[in-house]
Design a protein around this motif. Structure first.
Motif, PDB file in Angstrom:
ATOM      1  N   GLU A  89       0.822  -1.212   0.000  1.00 25.29           N
ATOM      2  CA  GLU A  89       0.000   0.000   0.000  1.00 25.29           C
ATOM      3  C   GLU A  89       0.853   1.258   0.000  1.00 25.29           C
ATOM      4  OE1 GLU A  89      -3.082  -0.094  -0.826  1.00 25.29           O
ATOM      5  OE2 GLU A  89      -2.840  -2.269  -0.873  1.00 25.29           O
ATOM      6  N   ASN A  90       2.012   1.227   0.654  1.00 22.48           N
ATOM      7  CA  ASN A  90       2.914   2.379   0.581  1.00 22.48           C
ATOM      8  C   ASN A  90       3.437   2.558  -0.841  1.00 22.48           C
ATOM      9  OD1 ASN A  90       2.537   2.841   3.271  1.00 22.48           O
ATOM     10  ND2 ASN A  90       4.622   2.320   3.912  1.00 22.48           N
ATOM     11  N   MET A  91       3.713   1.453  -1.524  1.00 19.42           N
ATOM     12  CA  MET A  91       4.132   1.530  -2.919  1.00 19.42           C
ATOM     13  C   MET A  91       3.004   2.073  -3.791  1.00 19.42           C
ATOM     14  SD  MET A  91       5.409  -1.464  -5.561  1.00 19.42           S
ATOM     15  CE  MET A  91       7.087  -1.566  -4.973  1.00 19.42           C
ATOM     16  N   ARG A  92       1.792   1.590  -3.543  1.00 19.44           N
ATOM     17  CA  ARG A  92       0.650   2.055  -4.331  1.00 19.44           C
ATOM     18  C   ARG A  92       0.472   3.571  -4.176  1.00 19.44           C
ATOM     19  NH1 ARG A  92      -2.962  -1.580  -5.688  1.00 19.44           N
ATOM     20  NH2 ARG A  92      -2.786  -2.708  -3.705  1.00 19.44           N
ATOM     21  N   THR A  93       0.586   4.045  -2.953  1.00 17.11           N
ATOM     22  CA  THR A  93       0.452   5.472  -2.697  1.00 17.11           C
ATOM     23  C   THR A  93       1.563   6.261  -3.380  1.00 17.11           C
ATOM     24  OG1 THR A  93      -0.628   5.082  -0.577  1.00 17.11           O
ATOM     25  CG2 THR A  93       0.381   7.245  -0.887  1.00 17.11           C
ATOM     26  N   ALA A  94       2.781   5.732  -3.343  1.00 18.02           N
ATOM     27  CA  ALA A  94       3.924   6.429  -3.930  1.00 18.02           C
ATOM     28  C   ALA A  94       3.806   6.563  -5.445  1.00 18.02           C
ATOM     29  CB  ALA A  94       5.215   5.700  -3.572  1.00 18.02           C
ATOM     30  N   PHE A  95       3.068   5.637  -6.085  1.00 11.92           N
ATOM     31  CA  PHE A  95       2.926   5.647  -7.542  1.00 11.92           C
ATOM     32  C   PHE A  95       1.476   5.862  -7.968  1.00 11.92           C
ATOM     33  CE2 PHE A  95       6.857   3.391  -6.747  1.00 11.92           C
ATOM     34  CZ  PHE A  95       7.700   3.863  -7.737  1.00 11.92           C
ATOM     35  N   GLN A  96       0.685   6.476  -7.110  1.00 14.47           N
ATOM     36  CA  GLN A  96      -0.734   6.625  -7.411  1.00 14.47           C
ATOM     37  C   GLN A  96      -0.999   7.553  -8.595  1.00 14.47           C
ATOM     38  OE1 GLN A  96      -2.838   8.378  -4.096  1.00 14.47           O
ATOM     39  NE2 GLN A  96      -1.212   9.856  -3.685  1.00 14.47           N
ATOM     40  N   ASP A  97      -0.020   8.342  -8.983  1.00 20.94           N
ATOM     41  CA  ASP A  97      -0.176   9.234 -10.133  1.00 20.94           C
ATOM     42  C   ASP A  97       0.104   8.520 -11.457  1.00 20.94           C
ATOM     43  OD1 ASP A  97       2.545   8.977  -9.397  1.00 20.94           O
ATOM     44  OD2 ASP A  97       3.062  10.816 -10.474  1.00 20.94           O
ATOM     45  N   GLN A  98       0.479   7.235 -11.398  1.00 18.40           N
ATOM     46  CA  GLN A  98       0.816   6.490 -12.602  1.00 18.40           C
ATOM     47  C   GLN A  98      -0.372   5.645 -13.054  1.00 18.40           C
ATOM     48  OE1 GLN A  98       4.157   6.841 -14.014  1.00 18.40           O
ATOM     49  NE2 GLN A  98       3.864   8.544 -12.587  1.00 18.40           N
ATOM     50  N   ASP A  99      -0.720   5.727 -14.336  1.00 19.08           N
ATOM     51  CA  ASP A  99      -1.932   5.047 -14.807  1.00 19.08           C
ATOM     52  C   ASP A  99      -1.799   3.525 -14.843  1.00 19.08           C
ATOM     53  OD1 ASP A  99      -0.262   4.754 -16.988  1.00 19.08           O
ATOM     54  OD2 ASP A  99      -1.508   5.913 -18.373  1.00 19.08           O
ATOM     55  N   TRP A 100      -0.586   2.987 -14.741  1.00 23.01           N
ATOM     56  CA  TRP A 100      -0.399   1.539 -14.734  1.00 23.01           C
ATOM     57  C   TRP A 100      -0.598   0.932 -13.348  1.00 23.01           C
ATOM     58  CZ3 TRP A 100       3.353   0.392 -11.275  1.00 23.01           C
ATOM     59  CH2 TRP A 100       4.315   1.369 -11.001  1.00 23.01           C
ATOM     60  N   MET A 101      -0.611   1.774 -12.307  1.00 24.77           N
ATOM     61  CA  MET A 101      -0.722   1.273 -10.940  1.00 24.77           C
ATOM     62  C   MET A 101      -2.165   0.890 -10.624  1.00 24.77           C
ATOM     63  SD  MET A 101       0.386   0.412  -7.970  1.00 24.77           S
ATOM     64  CE  MET A 101       2.100   0.957  -7.875  1.00 24.77           C
ATOM     65  N   PRO A 102      -2.435  -0.377 -10.294  1.00 25.79           N
ATOM     66  CA  PRO A 102      -3.804  -0.785  -9.948  1.00 25.79           C
ATOM     67  C   PRO A 102      -4.299  -0.048  -8.697  1.00 25.79           C
ATOM     68  CG  PRO A 102      -2.411  -2.697 -10.356  1.00 25.79           C
ATOM     69  CD  PRO A 102      -1.501  -1.520 -10.274  1.00 25.79           C
ATOM     70  N   GLU A 103      -5.573   0.250  -8.659  1.00 25.18           N
ATOM     71  CA  GLU A 103      -6.146   0.968  -7.527  1.00 25.18           C
ATOM     72  C   GLU A 103      -6.260   0.098  -6.284  1.00 25.18           C
ATOM     73  OE1 GLU A 103      -9.811   2.749  -8.667  1.00 25.18           O
ATOM     74  OE2 GLU A 103      -8.889   4.079 -10.159  1.00 25.18           O
ATOM     75  N   SER A 104      -6.314  -1.214  -6.463  1.00 32.46           N
ATOM     76  CA  SER A 104      -6.423  -2.127  -5.330  1.00 32.46           C
ATOM     77  C   SER A 104      -5.873  -3.491  -5.731  1.00 32.46           C
ATOM     78  CB  SER A 104      -7.879  -2.261  -4.870  1.00 32.46           C
ATOM     79  OG  SER A 104      -8.682  -2.791  -5.908  1.00 32.46           O
ATOM     80  N   GLY A 105      -5.727  -4.379  -4.740  1.00 33.70           N
ATOM     81  CA  GLY A 105      -5.274  -5.739  -5.016  1.00 33.70           C
ATOM     82  C   GLY A 105      -3.802  -5.812  -5.326  1.00 33.70           C
ATOM     83  N   GLY A 106      -3.406  -6.907  -5.957  1.00 36.67           N
ATOM     84  CA  GLY A 106      -2.007  -7.099  -6.306  1.00 36.67           C
ATOM     85  C   GLY A 106      -1.528  -6.107  -7.344  1.00 36.67           C
ATOM     86  N   ILE A 107      -0.247  -5.792  -7.291  1.00 38.48           N
ATOM     87  CA  ILE A 107       0.334  -4.846  -8.251  1.00 38.48           C
ATOM     88  C   ILE A 107       0.813  -5.646  -9.462  1.00 38.48           C
ATOM     89  CG2 ILE A 107       2.106  -3.081  -8.595  1.00 38.48           C
ATOM     90  CD1 ILE A 107       1.883  -2.417  -5.626  1.00 38.48           C
ATOM     91  N   ASN A 108      -0.159  -6.022 -10.284  1.00 41.98           N
ATOM     92  CA  ASN A 108       0.079  -6.750 -11.531  1.00 41.98           C
ATOM     93  C   ASN A 108      -0.256  -5.819 -12.690  1.00 41.98           C
ATOM     94  OD1 ASN A 108       0.396  -9.373 -10.085  1.00 41.98           O
ATOM     95  ND2 ASN A 108      -1.775  -9.065  -9.655  1.00 41.98           N
ATOM     96  N   TRP A 109       0.573  -5.786 -13.709  1.00 36.60           N
ATOM     97  CA  TRP A 109       0.304  -4.912 -14.848  1.00 36.60           C
ATOM     98  C   TRP A 109       0.960  -5.498 -16.115  1.00 36.60           C
ATOM     99  CZ3 TRP A 109       4.939  -3.485 -16.779  1.00 36.60           C
ATOM    100  CH2 TRP A 109       6.017  -3.352 -15.888  1.00 36.60           C
ATOM    101  N   SER A 110       0.575  -4.959 -17.238  1.00 37.89           N
ATOM    102  CA  SER A 110       1.131  -5.439 -18.504  1.00 37.89           C
ATOM    103  C   SER A 110       1.313  -4.280 -19.469  1.00 37.89           C
ATOM    104  CB  SER A 110       0.211  -6.492 -19.131  1.00 37.89           C
ATOM    105  OG  SER A 110      -1.028  -5.925 -19.503  1.00 37.89           O
ATOM    106  N   ALA A 111       2.138  -4.503 -20.461  1.00 34.04           N
ATOM    107  CA  ALA A 111       2.346  -3.540 -21.543  1.00 34.04           C
ATOM    108  C   ALA A 111       2.609  -4.332 -22.812  1.00 34.04           C
ATOM    109  CB  ALA A 111       3.521  -2.617 -21.236  1.00 34.04           C
TER     110      ALA A 111
END
Length: 270
Positions: A89-111
């Motif tokens: 959650e600290n990581m999520r908050t630190a990158f909350q301005d990034q559109d790839w960061m999920p709003e909740s749950g695991g920090i899984n993403w793709s490109a």
């Protein structure tokens, strides 16, 4: 040509302090950033920089802010996944301005890039050093691979799903990796699996995939393969990896985190 850079295990601590009392991890990351910036004219276009976990040493807001400040000097898109030293959650908050960061749950993403897809998965089990892939991460991987069709893919995560012979790390790698292997085996194209956690370069097959562990940007885990391994770090030079599409496959390079700009021709002076 698609090209991504993989940094791993920067272990950023508050400015003015040393990681484990001996490692200036902030300086090491700054050197890696400077090395990338200096060499971009030689390498060509880089599509993205990924950081495969242990962004910080304690997961504090101060450490994440320092990481972002250092990485701001790199004029490339940067994305991260957590490692066992991070706090989700600290990581999520630190990158909350990034559109790839999920709003909740695991920090899984793709490109998706022209030559291959990139899928990064959250293996963090807070309060523990080992890693696990939760059902949402496995479903994300399976669904994204299906959407990529027959496109090659790089799968990134912090914890490697295979042993290295360094026992204190092996007991804390990714657990229950059978489902991961099954999903990867179902993909019809090349899969390159890139990890961190061990702080040193290791290559091993993982089913159909080539599995790579990237070196850390600063210190390494000592390559001590005795049963009574006391689990220590070594002050070996930091490094990072570059993965690129070349001809008809994914090529991976190991690059020193800090080295001279001197260039010398392969000729013998007369």
């Amino acid at each position: 040509m698609t090209r991504i850079i993989q940094l791993s295990d920067p272990h950023i601590v508050p400015e003015g302090t040393l990681c484990y009392g001996v490692v200036d991890t902030g300086k090491a990351l700054q050197q890696a950033v400077a090395t990338i910036n200096r060499n971009l004219p030689l390498w060509g276009k880089v599509d993205m920089v990924i950081v495969t976990g242990d962004i910080t040493d304690f997961g504090t807001a101060e450490e994440y802010a320092r990481f972002r400040s250092i990485m701001a000097d790199l004029a490339l898109p940067v994305r991260v996944v957590p490692g066992n030293h991070d706090l989700r959650e600290n990581m999520r908050t630190a990158f909350q301005d990034q559109d790839w960061m999920p709003e909740s749950g695991g920090i899984n993403w793709s490109a998706e890039f022209s030559d291959f897809g990139l899928i990064c998965l959250d293996t963090l089990v807070e309060g523990h050093h080992h890693g696990e892939l939760q059902p949402d991460a496995l479903a994300f991987l399976s669904d994204t691979l299906k959407n990529l069709g027959s496109k090659p893919v790089v799968v990134g995560m912090h914890h490697p799903p295979f042993n290295t012979g360094i026992i204190p790390m092996d007991i804390n790698n990714l657990r229950d990796s059978a489902e991961l292997s099954k999903i990867i085996e179902s993909h019809p194209a090349e899969v390159r699996l890139v990890c961190g956690h061990v702080h040193r370069s290791v290559t091993r097959s993982f089913g159909k995939a080539i599995g790579l562990i990237a070196p850390g940007t600063s210190h390494t885990v000592t390559i001590d393969q005795r049963v009574e391994n006391p689990h220590t770090l070594s002050l070996e030079p930091g490094a990072f990896m570059m993965h690129e599409w070349r001809d008809d496959g994914i090529v991976s390079h190991i690059i020193a985190g800090n080295y001279s700009d001197e260039r010398h021709p392969f000729t013998t002076p007369v």
